[in-house]
Write a protein that holds these residues in place. Structure first.
Motif, PDB file in Angstrom:
ATOM      1  N   ARG A 146     -75.945  -0.849  -0.133  1.00 19.05           N
ATOM      2  CA  ARG A 146     -74.867   0.133   0.058  1.00 19.05           C
ATOM      3  C   ARG A 146     -73.624  -0.211  -0.778  1.00 19.05           C
ATOM      4  O   ARG A 146     -72.964   0.677  -1.310  1.00 19.05           O
TER       5      ARG A 146
ATOM      6  N   THR B 119     -71.621   4.388   6.990  1.00 18.98           N
ATOM      7  CA  THR B 119     -72.278   5.013   8.142  1.00 18.98           C
ATOM      8  C   THR B 119     -73.743   4.579   8.103  1.00 18.98           C
ATOM      9  O   THR B 119     -74.161   3.867   7.184  1.00 18.98           O
ATOM     10  N   GLU B 120     -74.535   5.037   9.058  1.00 22.01           N
ATOM     11  CA  GLU B 120     -75.955   4.703   9.039  1.00 22.01           C
ATOM     12  C   GLU B 120     -76.638   5.359   7.833  1.00 22.01           C
ATOM     13  O   GLU B 120     -77.678   4.905   7.370  1.00 22.01           O
ATOM     14  N   ASN B 121     -76.060   6.425   7.324  1.00 23.45           N
ATOM     15  CA  ASN B 121     -76.727   7.168   6.249  1.00 23.45           C
ATOM     16  C   ASN B 121     -76.248   6.818   4.846  1.00 23.45           C
ATOM     17  O   ASN B 121     -76.865   7.217   3.874  1.00 23.45           O
ATOM     18  N   GLY B 122     -75.125   6.141   4.754  1.00 18.54           N
ATOM     19  CA  GLY B 122     -74.618   5.831   3.419  1.00 18.54           C
ATOM     20  C   GLY B 122     -73.135   5.500   3.463  1.00 18.54           C
ATOM     21  O   GLY B 122     -72.634   4.965   4.459  1.00 18.54           O
TER      22      GLY B 122
END
Ligand code: ADP
Ligand code: MG
Length: 266
Positions: free
Chosen positions: A104, A194-197
């Motif tokens: 990330r 976040t969990e998504n990016g």
């Protein structure tokens, strides 16, 4: 701490709403977290003005706070901005997933590097930073106590001026050309995930056109310090060097050392 007295323009947005004070930052700024807004209060300075110019320019380019209202009053600068989603990259939830964390962070750097620099209003190149460092040294405002152990004193530099002279006569290869959009303080607490990016970038007072290695170096140091016990957390499974692998770059210790030392003058 009690609610500070706020300028009218700011209070019109925040008045009476609950907030939590955030003690993460080390800059001495007061940061009040509202449900969907954040108020940062710090001494007025040209850096605040640069940050606001950059935040406006960054809109639509990379995820970052949007300024809702900014005012100066009695020597203080009040910046009310939108709250970026996500948790800091130094959150245990990410430190416990080293591969995800490093991927990330590498993606966040690459996103910055993909931005077209045309019209970017602030320059933070090596020349600009060395000139500002020179002013800081002359004004005697460099805090040698705050430096990494060994930077100054026996085995290190005699004083900030000696360090600055060394930096000026040993400019790194990256100082000549190859500029990108640089965050300027690319440490884990300033990157929200976040969990998504990527949730977004915050604390952009030093952002501008600059060297790629400036952000790589601060990210590398922050990965080390957030996992070697400096801030009370030990996670040896987080390997800072893996960031360079993930970016597809060779680990250049000379570049890393030069930008670390430059940072000691700020
Ligand atoms: N716009 C924002 N959205 C979400 N969190 C924020 C925002 N601004 C600040 N924070 C939180 O407050 C902390 C301190 O703010 P920051 O601007 O980084 O202050 P400092 O300059 O002291 O490092 C950040 O690490 C982050 O956790
Ligand atoms: Mg910060």
């Amino acid at each position: 701490m009690r609610q500070p007295e706020l300028p009218a323009g700011i209070a019109a947005h925040t008045g009476g709403r609950p907030y939590r004070e955030n003690g993460t930052g080390k800059s001495g700024a007061r940061v009040l977290m509202y449900e969907d807004l954040v108020l940062k209060i710090q001494p007025s300075s040209p850096r605040n003005d640069r940050e606001e110019v950059m935040l406006r320019w960054l809109e639509g380019r990379v995820p970052a706070p949007r300024i809702v209202c900014a005012e100066d009053a009695d020597g203080l600068h009040y910046c009310l901005m939108t709250r970026v989603p996500g948790r800091m990259a130094c959150d245990i939830a990410f430190l416990d997933r080293p591969e995800l964390l490093i991927r990330r962070l590498a993606e966040a750097l690459q996103l910055l590097w993909s931005v077209d620099l045309a019209g970017c209003p602030v320059r933070r190149t090596v020349d600009v930073e060395l000139a500002e460092a020179r002013q800081r040294v002359a004004a005697g405002v460099v805090d040698v106590e705050d430096a990494e152990p060994g930077t100054f004193g026996p085995g290190g530099f005699g004083d900030p001026e000696a360090l600055l002279d060394w930096l000026e006569s040993n400019r790194p290869d990256s100082a000549e050309g190859d500029v990108v959009l640089s965050h300027g303080d690319f440490c884990l607490p300033n990157i929200l995930l976040t969990e998504n990016g990527l949730g977004g970038f915050i604390d952009l007072g030093d952002a501008g056109v600059g060297s790629r290695w400036r952000d790589i170096t601060l990210c590398h140091r922050s990965l080390r310090h957030n996992t070697d016990g400096t801030y009370g957390i030990i996670r040896p499974q987080v390997k800072a060097d893996a960031l360079l692998d993930c970016l597809g770059l060779r680990i250049d210790r000379d570049e890393l050392r030069w930008y670390l030392l430059l940072d000691e003058l700020f």
